[in-house]
Design an enzyme around this catalytic site. Structure first.
Site, PDB file in Angstrom:
ATOM      1  CE1 TYR A  88      32.577  41.110  26.058  1.00 29.81           C
ATOM      2  CE2 TYR A  88      31.532  42.316  24.326  1.00 29.81           C
ATOM      3  CZ  TYR A  88      32.378  42.076  25.438  1.00 29.81           C
ATOM      4  OH  TYR A  88      33.141  43.177  25.610  1.00 29.81           O
ATOM      5  CG  ASP A 137      33.325  45.077  34.041  1.00 26.59           C
ATOM      6  OD1 ASP A 137      33.734  46.133  33.737  1.00 26.59           O
ATOM      7  OD2 ASP A 137      32.100  44.894  33.872  1.00 26.59           O
TER       8      ASP A 137
END
Length: 252
Positions: free
Chosen positions: A111, A51
């Site tokens: 992540y 994003d």
């Protein structure tokens, strides 16, 4: 031939990975440079879609090219990097077997979310700066992270509704180093905004705004409205993408 490119980027100046009509993306920036150097329109397909504001230490993408020119040389890689902005780096370029897909052939992704526990002008674009007087209990954070590995349905932490919200989490842990909290998580797949939603909810747990029982109820409810806030994008890093070793080809 199909090529894999290994990429690293700081996402602060981009509107995410995916091409958009009016805003600059990482994908468009790389495609533009590749197309200019190779004198042909290049379309790359990423391993995922980070994003706006999210960073990547390791991202992969693939593209096809019908040429005998060797793109895996250091010379071509250096030339490509010289055309790219300083916040994007091509780490490597590989030959892969045909039909290998950067997204669908990935085994797992890792992540990392970073929270700075003090004001730091050098970290404000790459971490969530926690300046609240409310302390975060690391011990409780770790308990919450361990619970995640017991579940597979993470609908409560997903921005969009999917037919299958199942993810197999193999690693979920918190680490404190030099006044920075790191949340590291690895899974076979992730849902949209899942990591940031998890972090926001875990922080509420660490601040004792909710209990462990509450946290479990949130997971089992499969309802996004019950989860906590979404942590800011700037603290999220895509750290690593794992692939089967047999997808890569040695150059002739």
């Amino acid at each position: 031939m199909r090529f894999f490119i290994e990429i690293s980027y700081k996402g602060s100046s981009f509107f995410g990975w995916q091409i958009q009509k009016k805003n600059m993306s990482i994908q468009e920036t790389i495609e533009t440079c590749l197309s200019f150097l190779l004198k042909i329109k290049i379309k790359i397909i990423g391993a995922g879609r980070t994003d706006t504001g999210v960073h990547a230490i390791q991202m992969f993408a693939h593209f096809d090219l019908t040429t005998h020119f060797d793109l895996t040389t250091n010379h071509f890689k250096s030339k490509l990097n010289s055309f790219l902005p300083l916040n994007i780096k091509i780490i490597n370029i590989f030959y892969v077997k045909k039909n290998i897909h950067a997204r669908f052939n990935a085994i797992s992704r890792v992540y990392e979310y970073r929270i700075s526990l003090s004001k730091d002008p050098f970290l404000f674009k790459t971490s969530w700066q926690w300046l609240s007087k409310n302390q975060i209990e690391l011990k409780i954070l770790k308990k919450g992270a361990n619970i995640l590995k017991k579940y597979k349905d993470f609908s409560s932490f997903c921005k969009e509704k999917y037919k299958k919200n199942l993810c197999e989490i193999s690693t979920a842990k918190w680490i404190l180093k030099k006044n920075i909290l790191y949340f590291r998580i690895e899974a076979n797949r992730f849902l949209r905004n899942m990591v940031r939603s998890l972090v926001g909810t875990l922080i509420e747990l660490g601040r004792k705004q909710i209990t462990i029982k509450d946290f479990i109820k949130i997971i089992e409810a499969k309802n996004r409205n019950l989860a906590g806030i979404t942590a800011p994008a700037k603290g999220l890093f895509l750290i690593k993408i794992n692939y089967p070793l047999n997808i890569f080809l040695k150059k002739n």
